[in-house]
Design an enzyme around this catalytic site. Structure first.
Site, PDB file in Angstrom:
ATOM      1  N   GLU A  19       0.832  -1.202   0.000  1.00 13.46           N
ATOM      2  CA  GLU A  19       0.000   0.000   0.000  1.00 13.46           C
ATOM      3  C   GLU A  19       0.869   1.254   0.000  1.00 13.46           C
ATOM      4  OE1 GLU A  19      -2.940  -0.217   3.198  1.00 13.46           O
ATOM      5  OE2 GLU A  19      -2.920  -2.401   2.989  1.00 13.46           O
ATOM      6  N   CYS A  77       3.582   8.201   1.392  1.00 13.93           N
ATOM      7  CA  CYS A  77       3.889   7.253   2.458  1.00 13.93           C
ATOM      8  C   CYS A  77       4.036   5.899   1.782  1.00 13.93           C
ATOM      9  CB  CYS A  77       2.731   7.244   3.460  1.00 13.93           C
ATOM     10  SG  CYS A  77       2.869   5.941   4.695  1.00 13.93           S
ATOM     11  N   CYS A  90       4.877  -7.475   7.959  1.00 15.81           N
ATOM     12  CA  CYS A  90       5.793  -6.989   8.996  1.00 15.81           C
ATOM     13  C   CYS A  90       5.949  -8.057  10.062  1.00 15.81           C
ATOM     14  CB  CYS A  90       5.216  -5.714   9.606  1.00 15.81           C
ATOM     15  SG  CYS A  90       6.334  -4.893  10.754  1.00 15.81           S
ATOM     16  N   CYS A 131       3.332  -5.286  16.454  1.00 17.30           N
ATOM     17  CA  CYS A 131       2.716  -4.261  17.311  1.00 17.30           C
ATOM     18  C   CYS A 131       1.209  -4.532  17.417  1.00 17.30           C
ATOM     19  CB  CYS A 131       2.961  -2.862  16.740  1.00 17.30           C
ATOM     20  SG  CYS A 131       4.708  -2.453  16.659  1.00 17.30           S
ATOM     21  N   CYS A 151      -1.517  -2.516  15.245  1.00 17.46           N
ATOM     22  CA  CYS A 151      -1.221  -2.262  13.833  1.00 17.46           C
ATOM     23  C   CYS A 151      -1.803  -3.338  12.923  1.00 17.46           C
ATOM     24  CB  CYS A 151       0.293  -2.189  13.669  1.00 17.46           C
ATOM     25  SG  CYS A 151       0.798  -1.819  11.987  1.00 17.46           S
ATOM     26  N   GLY A 178       5.470  -2.431   6.930  1.00 19.90           N
ATOM     27  CA  GLY A 178       6.834  -2.913   7.125  1.00 19.90           C
ATOM     28  C   GLY A 178       7.656  -2.082   8.086  1.00 19.90           C
ATOM     29  N   GLU A 179       8.788  -2.663   8.481  1.00 12.94           N
ATOM     30  CA  GLU A 179       9.721  -1.983   9.381  1.00 12.94           C
ATOM     31  C   GLU A 179      10.988  -1.673   8.559  1.00 12.94           C
ATOM     32  OE1 GLU A 179      10.170  -0.540  12.304  1.00 12.94           O
ATOM     33  OE2 GLU A 179      12.280  -0.395  11.757  1.00 12.94           O
ATOM     34  N   SER A 230      10.742   5.916   9.646  1.00 12.07           N
ATOM     35  CA  SER A 230      10.061   5.634  10.912  1.00 12.07           C
ATOM     36  C   SER A 230      10.404   4.226  11.372  1.00 12.07           C
ATOM     37  CB  SER A 230       8.548   5.763  10.680  1.00 12.07           C
ATOM     38  OG  SER A 230       7.839   5.540  11.860  1.00 12.07           O
ATOM     39  N   SER A 250       8.681   5.231  16.797  1.00 14.00           N
ATOM     40  CA  SER A 250       7.341   4.885  17.270  1.00 14.00           C
ATOM     41  C   SER A 250       7.465   4.450  18.720  1.00 14.00           C
ATOM     42  CB  SER A 250       6.770   3.759  16.408  1.00 14.00           C
ATOM     43  OG  SER A 250       6.705   4.201  15.071  1.00 14.00           O
ATOM     44  N   LEU A 251       7.168   5.359  19.615  1.00 15.21           N
ATOM     45  CA  LEU A 251       7.393   5.082  21.042  1.00 15.21           C
ATOM     46  C   LEU A 251       6.130   4.522  21.690  1.00 15.21           C
ATOM     47  CD1 LEU A 251       9.570   5.264  23.229  1.00 15.21           C
ATOM     48  CD2 LEU A 251       8.746   7.545  23.775  1.00 15.21           C
ATOM     49  N   HIS A 252       5.061   5.275  21.665  1.00 12.55           N
ATOM     50  CA  HIS A 252       3.721   4.826  22.076  1.00 12.55           C
ATOM     51  C   HIS A 252       3.520   4.532  23.558  1.00 12.55           C
ATOM     52  CE1 HIS A 252       3.060   4.845  17.849  1.00 12.55           C
ATOM     53  NE2 HIS A 252       3.554   3.668  17.587  1.00 12.55           N
ATOM     54  N   ASN A 255      -5.966   4.615  15.241  1.00 16.24           N
ATOM     55  CA  ASN A 255      -6.906   4.292  14.183  1.00 16.24           C
ATOM     56  C   ASN A 255      -7.433   2.908  14.476  1.00 16.24           C
ATOM     57  OD1 ASN A 255      -7.914   4.975  11.574  1.00 16.24           O
ATOM     58  ND2 ASN A 255      -5.879   5.867  11.214  1.00 16.24           N
ATOM     59  N   CYS A 261      -2.098   2.514   6.711  1.00 16.46           N
ATOM     60  CA  CYS A 261      -1.631   1.367   5.945  1.00 16.46           C
ATOM     61  C   CYS A 261      -1.869   0.013   6.602  1.00 16.46           C
ATOM     62  CB  CYS A 261      -0.149   1.531   5.645  1.00 16.46           C
ATOM     63  SG  CYS A 261       0.069   2.533   4.188  1.00 16.46           S
TER      64      CYS A 261
HETATM   65  N1  SAH Z   1       7.473   0.029  11.268  1.00 22.41           N
HETATM   66  C1  SAH Z   1       7.633   1.444  11.293  1.00 22.41           C
HETATM   67  C2  SAH Z   1       6.861   2.194  10.225  1.00 22.41           C
HETATM   68  C3  SAH Z   1       5.469   1.764   9.898  1.00 22.41           C
HETATM   69  S1  SAH Z   1       4.139   2.199  10.948  1.00 22.41           S
HETATM   70  C4  SAH Z   1       7.310   1.995  12.667  1.00 22.41           C
HETATM   71  O1  SAH Z   1       6.906   1.217  13.522  1.00 22.41           O
HETATM   72  O2  SAH Z   1       7.516   3.170  12.901  1.00 22.41           O
HETATM   73  C5  SAH Z   1       3.964   3.936  10.878  1.00 22.41           C
HETATM   74  C6  SAH Z   1       3.381   4.508  12.159  1.00 22.41           C
HETATM   75  O3  SAH Z   1       1.973   4.208  12.279  1.00 22.41           O
HETATM   76  C7  SAH Z   1       4.042   3.953  13.410  1.00 22.41           C
HETATM   77  O4  SAH Z   1       4.257   4.971  14.325  1.00 22.41           O
HETATM   78  C8  SAH Z   1       2.984   2.984  13.902  1.00 22.41           C
HETATM   79  O5  SAH Z   1       3.178   2.685  15.246  1.00 22.41           O
HETATM   80  C9  SAH Z   1       1.705   3.745  13.591  1.00 22.41           C
HETATM   81  N2  SAH Z   1       0.488   2.922  13.577  1.00 22.41           N
HETATM   82  C10 SAH Z   1       0.347   1.650  13.213  1.00 22.41           C
HETATM   83  N3  SAH Z   1      -0.931   1.242  13.372  1.00 22.41           N
HETATM   84  C11 SAH Z   1      -1.610   2.300  13.827  1.00 22.41           C
HETATM   85  C12 SAH Z   1      -2.973   2.515  14.186  1.00 22.41           C
HETATM   86  N4  SAH Z   1      -3.860   1.542  14.102  1.00 22.41           N
HETATM   87  N5  SAH Z   1      -3.325   3.747  14.634  1.00 22.41           N
HETATM   88  C13 SAH Z   1      -2.406   4.744  14.710  1.00 22.41           C
HETATM   89  N6  SAH Z   1      -1.119   4.605  14.385  1.00 22.41           N
HETATM   90  C14 SAH Z   1      -0.710   3.392  13.957  1.00 22.41           C
END
Ligand code: SAH
Length: 343
Positions: free
Chosen positions: A91, A104, A111, A115, A118, A158-159, A190, A213-215, A289, A332
């Protein structure tokens, strides 16, 4: 067969010299592939028919076919489901900002990182993308939309740091003035935090923006939503980001997805502020999301604003990510998953 589009200029020149072709041929072919983004040798009209046939026998040109396309009625965001030569799907999303078009792109098919919030992980990991396949996402979108894309974020499926060598090759290729000529200052990588690869990226000395991506502000909470945290802790990953900022003089951003009742309290914001104290960085807050099967609920506007205000009160630069393409499921991973399950 080799993807000729995934060869660097030097590799291409060397390959062509074994076919007894002069250097200017390499320049012509490189420019067809990277500046024009052609997907067949027949389009290389300044080469003889014989030479085109010879190349066609030895190489393929990676490209993407548009399988599905969605245009947001709200903000012109365009989302693509793209099909690769082996029938796999990825995508890409194009967003229009005041400063230009940003794409993007995906860096892998699926992946491995797992996470919990995701969608990209759900359909399973298939393979790494070649650098030519990452670049083709840009060529395909540019051709389809008739615009020049000036900014890239590697935030699709993907990462990126798990496909390190191909990503580095891709970055050097898009930056080449014989090709797309995109400034690396306008490219964001990212990562979920593969710490040794962050140090490897520093050594590449490319002026890309790093986004982590800390979260979550602590290991307990982060490990619950991001398995990668069991390998490299919050402290280790923040330390690597500080090194990145020091060595490259580029400001690092942190992505923080807000999930209702999980990581969105005042205490979480305070803990995050204490971890980032003294580090000139940026925090991007993203209400999660909701992905079917994941069951995560986005934080209320009140909680999101409160989180931002707490960070700001500690002097941390924070913004709330504007949601683009809300009506087309622009985040994505969701289209590929649907395609795989045959919906
Ligand atoms: N693997 C990389 C890049 C892809 S994800 C990474 O982890 O950074 C891009 C961003 O979208 C990351 O910050 C990821 O944590 C976030 N993301 C993934 N799923 C999501 C969701 N359902 N809602 C909001 N952000 C999301």
């Amino acid at each position: 067969m080799t993807d000729i589009k995934s060869l660097s200029f030097d590799e291409l020149s060397e390959e062509l010299s074994t076919l007894n072709l002069p250097r200017y041929r390499a320049e012509q072919i490189y420019s067809w592939l990277h500046k024009n983004g052609v997907s067949s040798f027949d389009e290389m009209t300044n080469l003889s028919k014989d030479l085109r046939a010879q190349l066609d026998e030895k190489y393929f040109i990676s490209s993407c076919e548009i399988e599905e396309k969605y245009v947001s009625k709200l903000d012109e965001t365009v989302k693509y489901l793209l099909r690769l030569h082996d029938g796999e799907y990825i995508e890409a999303v194009v967003m229009k900002y005041k400063y230009g078009y940003t794409i993007c792109i995906s860096s892998q098919i699926g992946c491995k990182m797992g996470c919990k919030f995701c969608a990209s992980t759900l359909a399973g990991f298939k393979r790494n993308l070649l650098s030519g396949e990452m670049e083709s996402q840009i060529h395909t979108a540019q051709r389809d939309l008739g615009v020049r894309i000036s900014h890239i974020v590697l935030m699709g499926i993907g990462e990126p740091l798990d496909n390190f060598d191909n990503v580095i090759k891709f970055l050097r290729t898009v930056n080449d003035d014989r090709g797309l000529n995109i400034s690396l200052r306008d490219v964001t990588v990212s990562t979920c935090g593969i710490v040794p690869k962050i140090y490897d990226l520093i050594n590449e000395k490319l002026p890309v923006t790093l986004t982590l991506s800390l979260h979550a502000p602590n290991d307990d909470m982060r490990s619950r939503i991001m398995p990668v945290n069991d390998r490299w802790s919050v402290d280790e990953v923040i330390k690597a980001c500080k090194s990145y900022a020091e060595q490259t003089s580029r400001r690092v951003s942190f992505e923080y997805t807000l999930i209702n009742g999980v990581n969105d309290t005042t205490e979480c914001a305070e803990e995050l502020a204490s971890k980032l104290k003294g580090f000139i960085c940026h925090v991007n807050l993203i209400p999660v999301n909701d992905v079917e099967e994941r069951g995560n609920v986005r934080s209320s506007d009140k909680a999101v604003n409160n989180f931002k205000d707490v960070l700001k009160s500690y002097g941390i630069n924070a913004t709330i990510r504007r949601t683009l393409g809300k009506d087309i499921n622009a985040s994505c991973g969701q289209l590929r998953r649907k395609k795989k399950s045959g919906d």
